[in-house]
Write a protein that holds these residues in place. Structure first.
Motif, PDB file in Angstrom:
ATOM      1  N   PRO A 152      24.351  -1.832   6.507  1.00 42.21           N
ATOM      2  CA  PRO A 152      24.312  -3.166   7.122  1.00 42.21           C
ATOM      3  C   PRO A 152      23.162  -3.357   8.114  1.00 42.21           C
ATOM      4  CG  PRO A 152      26.138  -1.866   8.005  1.00 42.21           C
ATOM      5  CD  PRO A 152      25.560  -1.081   6.872  1.00 42.21           C
ATOM      6  N   VAL A 153      22.595  -2.250   8.603  1.00 43.28           N
ATOM      7  CA  VAL A 153      21.499  -2.352   9.575  1.00 43.28           C
ATOM      8  C   VAL A 153      20.275  -1.617   9.029  1.00 43.28           C
ATOM      9  CG1 VAL A 153      20.737  -1.789  11.929  1.00 43.28           C
ATOM     10  CG2 VAL A 153      23.134  -2.414  11.505  1.00 43.28           C
ATOM     11  N   HIS A 154      19.128  -2.285   9.074  1.00 38.05           N
ATOM     12  CA  HIS A 154      17.874  -1.664   8.657  1.00 38.05           C
ATOM     13  C   HIS A 154      16.909  -1.704   9.835  1.00 38.05           C
ATOM     14  CE1 HIS A 154      13.871  -2.194   6.199  1.00 38.05           C
ATOM     15  NE2 HIS A 154      13.957  -1.000   6.733  1.00 38.05           N
ATOM     16  N   VAL A 155      16.418  -0.517  10.229  1.00 35.82           N
ATOM     17  CA  VAL A 155      15.400  -0.436  11.283  1.00 35.82           C
ATOM     18  C   VAL A 155      14.120   0.082  10.640  1.00 35.82           C
ATOM     19  CG1 VAL A 155      14.775   0.568  13.519  1.00 35.82           C
ATOM     20  CG2 VAL A 155      17.197   0.175  12.964  1.00 35.82           C
ATOM     21  N   ALA A 156      13.015  -0.636  10.834  1.00 36.94           N
ATOM     22  CA  ALA A 156      11.723  -0.166  10.331  1.00 36.94           C
ATOM     23  C   ALA A 156      10.832   0.155  11.529  1.00 36.94           C
ATOM     24  CB  ALA A 156      11.073  -1.225   9.447  1.00 36.94           C
ATOM     25  N   SER A 157      10.398   1.413  11.625  1.00 37.18           N
ATOM     26  CA  SER A 157       9.492   1.829  12.697  1.00 37.18           C
ATOM     27  C   SER A 157       8.066   1.797  12.162  1.00 37.18           C
ATOM     28  CB  SER A 157       9.822   3.247  13.167  1.00 37.18           C
ATOM     29  OG  SER A 157      11.080   3.260  13.810  1.00 37.18           O
ATOM     30  N   ILE A 158       7.207   1.054  12.852  1.00 33.18           N
ATOM     31  CA  ILE A 158       5.870   0.800  12.322  1.00 33.18           C
ATOM     32  C   ILE A 158       4.813   0.987  13.402  1.00 33.18           C
ATOM     33  CG2 ILE A 158       4.416  -0.914  11.185  1.00 33.18           C
ATOM     34  CD1 ILE A 158       6.889  -2.424  10.421  1.00 33.18           C
ATOM     35  N   GLY A 159       3.782   1.738  13.095  1.00 33.32           N
ATOM     36  CA  GLY A 159       2.622   1.816  13.986  1.00 33.32           C
ATOM     37  C   GLY A 159       1.879   0.485  13.931  1.00 33.32           C
ATOM     38  N   ILE A 160       1.287   0.079  15.059  1.00 32.82           N
ATOM     39  CA  ILE A 160       0.654  -1.247  15.104  1.00 32.82           C
ATOM     40  C   ILE A 160      -0.568  -1.354  14.190  1.00 32.82           C
ATOM     41  CG2 ILE A 160       1.466  -1.908  17.415  1.00 32.82           C
ATOM     42  CD1 ILE A 160      -1.234  -0.970  18.523  1.00 32.82           C
ATOM     43  N   GLU A 161      -1.052  -0.201  13.684  1.00 29.46           N
ATOM     44  CA  GLU A 161      -2.237  -0.251  12.810  1.00 29.46           C
ATOM     45  C   GLU A 161      -1.877  -0.588  11.364  1.00 29.46           C
ATOM     46  OE1 GLU A 161      -0.527   2.306  13.459  1.00 29.46           O
ATOM     47  OE2 GLU A 161      -0.848   3.986  12.092  1.00 29.46           O
ATOM     48  N   LYS A 162      -0.590  -0.789  11.065  1.00 25.45           N
ATOM     49  CA  LYS A 162      -0.181  -1.043   9.673  1.00 25.45           C
ATOM     50  C   LYS A 162      -0.397  -2.483   9.236  1.00 25.45           C
ATOM     51  CE  LYS A 162       1.600   3.030   8.828  1.00 25.45           C
ATOM     52  NZ  LYS A 162       1.771   3.846   7.661  1.00 25.45           N
ATOM     53  N   LEU A 163      -0.852  -3.323  10.147  1.00 27.65           N
ATOM     54  CA  LEU A 163      -1.005  -4.746   9.849  1.00 27.65           C
ATOM     55  C   LEU A 163      -2.110  -4.999   8.825  1.00 27.65           C
ATOM     56  CD1 LEU A 163       0.224  -7.419  11.403  1.00 27.65           C
ATOM     57  CD2 LEU A 163       0.911  -5.179  12.222  1.00 27.65           C
ATOM     58  N   ILE A 164      -1.864  -5.949   7.935  1.00 29.47           N
ATOM     59  CA  ILE A 164      -2.914  -6.523   7.090  1.00 29.47           C
ATOM     60  C   ILE A 164      -2.721  -8.031   7.138  1.00 29.47           C
ATOM     61  CG2 ILE A 164      -3.154  -4.512   5.576  1.00 29.47           C
ATOM     62  CD1 ILE A 164      -1.613  -6.208   3.468  1.00 29.47           C
ATOM     63  N   PRO A 165      -3.779  -8.807   6.874  1.00 31.71           N
ATOM     64  CA  PRO A 165      -3.645 -10.252   7.081  1.00 31.71           C
ATOM     65  C   PRO A 165      -2.702 -10.959   6.101  1.00 31.71           C
ATOM     66  CG  PRO A 165      -5.951  -9.591   7.240  1.00 31.71           C
ATOM     67  CD  PRO A 165      -5.188  -8.403   6.711  1.00 31.71           C
ATOM     68  N   ARG A 166      -2.977 -10.849   4.769  1.00 36.04           N
ATOM     69  CA  ARG A 166      -2.314 -11.749   3.822  1.00 36.04           C
ATOM     70  C   ARG A 166      -1.752 -10.995   2.613  1.00 36.04           C
ATOM     71  NH1 ARG A 166      -8.079 -14.329   2.882  1.00 36.04           N
ATOM     72  NH2 ARG A 166      -8.225 -12.132   2.336  1.00 36.04           N
ATOM     73  N   PRO A 167      -0.845 -11.633   1.855  1.00 38.01           N
ATOM     74  CA  PRO A 167      -0.330 -10.970   0.652  1.00 38.01           C
ATOM     75  C   PRO A 167      -1.437 -10.623  -0.351  1.00 38.01           C
ATOM     76  CG  PRO A 167       1.074 -12.834   1.199  1.00 38.01           C
ATOM     77  CD  PRO A 167      -0.112 -12.897   2.124  1.00 38.01           C
ATOM     78  N   ARG A 168      -2.466 -11.469  -0.451  1.00 36.89           N
ATOM     79  CA  ARG A 168      -3.503 -11.168  -1.450  1.00 36.89           C
ATOM     80  C   ARG A 168      -4.275  -9.902  -1.089  1.00 36.89           C
ATOM     81  NH1 ARG A 168      -7.381 -16.287  -0.357  1.00 36.89           N
ATOM     82  NH2 ARG A 168      -5.340 -17.122   0.050  1.00 36.89           N
ATOM     83  N   ASP A 169      -4.284  -9.550   0.212  1.00 38.73           N
ATOM     84  CA  ASP A 169      -4.935  -8.303   0.620  1.00 38.73           C
ATOM     85  C   ASP A 169      -4.128  -7.085   0.176  1.00 38.73           C
ATOM     86  OD1 ASP A 169      -6.939  -9.766   2.055  1.00 38.73           O
ATOM     87  OD2 ASP A 169      -5.457 -10.087   3.639  1.00 38.73           O
ATOM     88  N   LEU A 170      -2.821  -7.305   0.028  1.00 37.33           N
ATOM     89  CA  LEU A 170      -1.943  -6.221  -0.406  1.00 37.33           C
ATOM     90  C   LEU A 170      -2.399  -5.615  -1.723  1.00 37.33           C
ATOM     91  CD1 LEU A 170       1.832  -7.166  -0.122  1.00 37.33           C
ATOM     92  CD2 LEU A 170       0.696  -5.118   0.745  1.00 37.33           C
ATOM     93  N   ALA A 171      -2.842  -6.484  -2.645  1.00 35.46           N
ATOM     94  CA  ALA A 171      -3.236  -6.000  -3.971  1.00 35.46           C
ATOM     95  C   ALA A 171      -4.271  -4.886  -3.844  1.00 35.46           C
ATOM     96  CB  ALA A 171      -3.782  -7.157  -4.810  1.00 35.46           C
ATOM     97  N   VAL A 172      -5.243  -5.075  -2.963  1.00 36.86           N
ATOM     98  CA  VAL A 172      -6.308  -4.087  -2.787  1.00 36.86           C
ATOM     99  C   VAL A 172      -5.715  -2.741  -2.354  1.00 36.86           C
ATOM    100  CG1 VAL A 172      -8.362  -3.499  -1.425  1.00 36.86           C
ATOM    101  CG2 VAL A 172      -7.993  -5.873  -2.196  1.00 36.86           C
ATOM    102  N   PHE A 173      -4.830  -2.793  -1.361  1.00 37.52           N
ATOM    103  CA  PHE A 173      -4.287  -1.548  -0.808  1.00 37.52           C
ATOM    104  C   PHE A 173      -3.280  -0.881  -1.740  1.00 37.52           C
ATOM    105  CE2 PHE A 173      -5.810  -3.887   2.862  1.00 37.52           C
ATOM    106  CZ  PHE A 173      -6.566  -2.919   3.480  1.00 37.52           C
ATOM    107  N   VAL A 174      -2.437  -1.685  -2.373  1.00 39.38           N
ATOM    108  CA  VAL A 174      -1.426  -1.110  -3.255  1.00 39.38           C
ATOM    109  C   VAL A 174      -2.096  -0.468  -4.481  1.00 39.38           C
ATOM    110  CG1 VAL A 174       0.612  -1.609  -4.653  1.00 39.38           C
ATOM    111  CG2 VAL A 174       0.373  -2.668  -2.409  1.00 39.38           C
ATOM    112  N   ARG A 175      -3.214  -1.072  -4.927  1.00 39.81           N
ATOM    113  CA  ARG A 175      -3.929  -0.468  -6.053  1.00 39.81           C
ATOM    114  C   ARG A 175      -4.520   0.880  -5.665  1.00 39.81           C
ATOM    115  NH1 ARG A 175      -8.097  -3.964  -9.184  1.00 39.81           N
ATOM    116  NH2 ARG A 175      -7.478  -2.530 -10.848  1.00 39.81           N
TER     117      ARG A 175
END
Lengths: 193, 462
Positions: free
Chosen positions: B231-254
């Motif tokens: 029932p509870v989800h905690v995501a711990s994230i370093g502040i450097e994990k940010l990317i601007p937009r979903p279309r940028d995701l394609a580059v990184f996921v590839r």
């Protein structure tokens, strides 16, 4: 000062000189065009990822269970044309024993054999990760070439959850030996209609 | 104050078992080769690396703005956002969330950040049952060890080691060493944990500023099982994990899975943009030294890292010294440029755990200049006086000798004569650690200068 303010102000004062955001779409238009047979490439990539691929027709979906998993008894289906034996309101222990879960993907990606499935297509989110065997129905016309095209088509933020699934769950954490069926499904079948 | 990490000493311990060292080296090289095959199959690979690097550099150079945008969008989706300046604050926040939700049993998927923060012992000391669910992480957790690799946490272990661990903790037969059977035993053991967990903790591979959502990539499906059931989800994230937009995701996921294991994509690439009714999603944004690294001129680009592990797989030092020898939550070349910023004295030996061959830089999907950063840290370590006493003295002598041609000629002539008569063992005084496994080449009778005088100057070829 709150931690939020402390972090933001530390980041602000540490910022390197501005770098421009590249135009990803313009860059992509310069990439070499791959083989236009996206369905063929999708099938190859999905098989490499460990999935079974069945080419069928939408009209044949009512016989899907007997065709791809005749031995399955506990079946949960998220699509109306496939008859299941377990209700979507079943409790978690029942879901954990599912033999088969059937759903329909929104889109397929030729470069990696993945299918995009948002929560609304899963119905029960946990079922697709708990079932022994997962079947994803996908329209051949919904297969795109690569992830750039995929992210342009889907609304990643349209629902609280959405996932690309490429093959059955797997691990190679013991001596790099590939084992299919880590925590999730041991079998994934893609049915192209 | 924790003791200094002595990489050479820890590495010496690792290489003492030569057969095992060769096996470890080969296992990682195999993963590196799979990465090469995957990269070569994508004609635009180098363009993708350039794009990924530029997108990350852009994001880091506007990070405060992207963090604020991410927070606003996440909150609008009903996600609760927390900010942690350091490891202690992170652990306190996570514990607070779990306590408020009455959580006794927590399932975790892979998060190097929580290793960095020491979350597991913190929560266990406060009565929370913490289970790492990634198979490799579960194996090392049962053994009381740290992961030795960020993608392959148990790469240092053989199946016999895993069999012994499972026999002790999970009650498998003592002779069970088959990876498929061992994985099946772990599956059964962890299934029960997933079904009874009160909360799930994950990391995130990417956080999207424009949408306020996160992306979690796994092959095993463990993060998804945890998130879907608890029932509870905690995501711990370093502040450097940010990317601007979903279309940028394609580059990184590839780039990510191809660089990590040679797969075109991980089995599950899951996007979380809120909670289902009756559920809670928390995101903890963690600094812990990242804003300081952002302010270091020669080092801020290390924050582009997407944690694929390719630099470890290719590194000749990592492959032959093992991840534990770095004494750092993130080992290998990227660990050696990230951790000295956290505690220079403690991690002073890490920038020297490299041949500066540059192989890490060549495979890095976001084009971090790893070898250059390692070299820069060396200068800072030496400047701060953290080098080993013997090495510092030797360097001082060398710099005096090399700066004075007359002294250099005399010392050179003495050494050439001495090396011809010295027993091999005492030659090590000259060859240092390098000479332990090697013989020095035979000393020439004359120096180049003497040879040149005889053969060229006197031959009239001025």
């Amino acid at each position: 000062m709150s931690s939020r303010e402390a972090i933001l102000s530390a980041v602000r004062s540490a910022r390197p000189a501005p770098v421009a955001l590249p135009d990803v779409d313009a860059a992509r238009s310069t990439f070499v065009s791959p083989d236009p047979d996206v369905v063929g490439r999708f099938i190859d990539a999905a098989r490499v990822a460990g999935a079974d691929v069945v080419v069928s027709e939408r009209a044949a979906l009512e016989h899907l269970v007997e065709n791809v998993a005749p031995e399955a008894t506990l079946v949960l289906s998220a699509i109306p044309s496939v008859q299941g034996t377990v209700s979507r309101h079943a409790d978690v222990p029942t879901l954990a024993d599912l033999d088969l879960f059937v759903c329909e993907g929104v889109l397929g990606v030729a470069e990696n054999g993945a299918a995009w499935i948002p929560l609304s297509r899963l119905g029960v989110r946990a079922a697709s990760f708990l079932a022994e065997h997962v079947v994803i129905v996908l329209e051949r016309s919904a297969i795109v070439s690569d992830l750039h095209e995929a992210y342009a088509h889907i609304d990643v933020a349209g629902e609280v959850f959405g996932t690309f699934i490429a093959g059955p769950s797997k691990t190679a954490d013991i001596e790099q030996s590939l084992v299919i069926g880590a925590h999730g499904p041991k079998r994934l079948t893609l049915v192209l209609v | 104050v924790t003791a200094r990490v002595d990489h050479p000493a820890a590495a010496a311990e690792f290489v003492a078992d030569e057969a095992r060292t060769d096996w470890h080296d080969g296992a990682l090289w195999w993963v590196r080769s799979k990465r090469d095959t995957a990269a070569a199959a994508v004609p635009e690979w180098e363009r993708l690396r350039e794009l990924a690097s530029a997108i990350k550099e852009h994001t880091l150079s506007h990070l405060d703005e992207y963090l604020e945008r991410f927070e606003a969008n996440a909150i609008a989706r009903g996600i609760q956002v927390h900010w942690a300046r350091d490891a202690v604050e992170h652990n306190t926040i996570v514990h607070g969330i779990l306590t408020a939700a009455n959580v006794r049993r927590l399932v975790k998927s892979k998060s190097m950040l929580t290793e960095e923060c020491g979350l597991n012992p913190y929560l266990e000391a406060r009565g929370i049952d913490v289970v790492d669910t990634d198979l490799g992480e579960r194996i090392v957790q049962l053994r009381g060890e740290a992961p030795s690799h960020i993608v392959l946490p148990a790469i240092h272990l053989k199946k016999e080691d895993v069999g012994a661990t499972f026999h002790e903790h999970l009650g498998t037969p003592p002779d069970l060493v088959d990876p498929t059977a061992l994985t099946a035993a772990a599956r059964e053991h962890l299934r029960e944990r997933f079904l009874t967990a009160d909360a799930a903790l994950t990391g995130a591979n990417f956080a999207i500023a424009e949408t306020g959502g996160i992306v979690v990539c796994t092959n095993e499906g463990n993060a998804d099982l945890g998130m879907a059931l608890a029932p509870v989800h905690v995501a711990s994230i370093g502040i450097e994990k940010l990317i601007p937009r979903p279309r940028d995701l394609a580059v990184f996921v590839r780039l990510l899975a191809r660089s990590a294991t040679g797969q075109p994509l991980t089995v599950y690439t899951s996007h979380v943009h809120g909670a289902e009714p009756g559920r809670d999603v928390h995101i903890v944004l963690v600094d812990n030294g990242r804003s300081a690294q952002l302010g270091r001129e020669g080092f801020w680009r290390s924050l582009k890292c997407i944690r694929c592990g390719a630099c470890m797989n290719t590194c000749p030092i990592y492959r032959r010294s093992g991840g534990h020898s770095y004494g750092s939550p993130i080992p290998g070349p990227i660990g050696s440029v990230l951790t000295p910023g956290l505690d220079l004295e403690r991690y002073a030996s890490l920038p020297f755990a490299s041949t500066l061959c540059g192989s890490c830089t060549a495979v890095c999907p976001v084009k971090i200049d790893l070898d250059a950063q390692l070299y820069r840290w060396r200068q800072i370590v030496v400047g701060a006086g953290h080098t080993a006493v013997g090495k510092a003295a030797a360097m001082k002598v060398a710099s005096r000798v090399l700066a004075r041609p007359g002294v250099f000629r005399i010392v050179g002539a003495m050494l050439r004569r001495a090396l011809r008569v010295m027993p091999r063992r005492s030659q090590q005084l000259v060859s240092g650690a390098w000479g332990r496994g090697r013989d020095l080449p035979a000393a020439p009778k004359q120096s180049f200068r003497e040879w040149y005088r005889t053969n060229r100057l006197k031959g009239g070829m001025r």
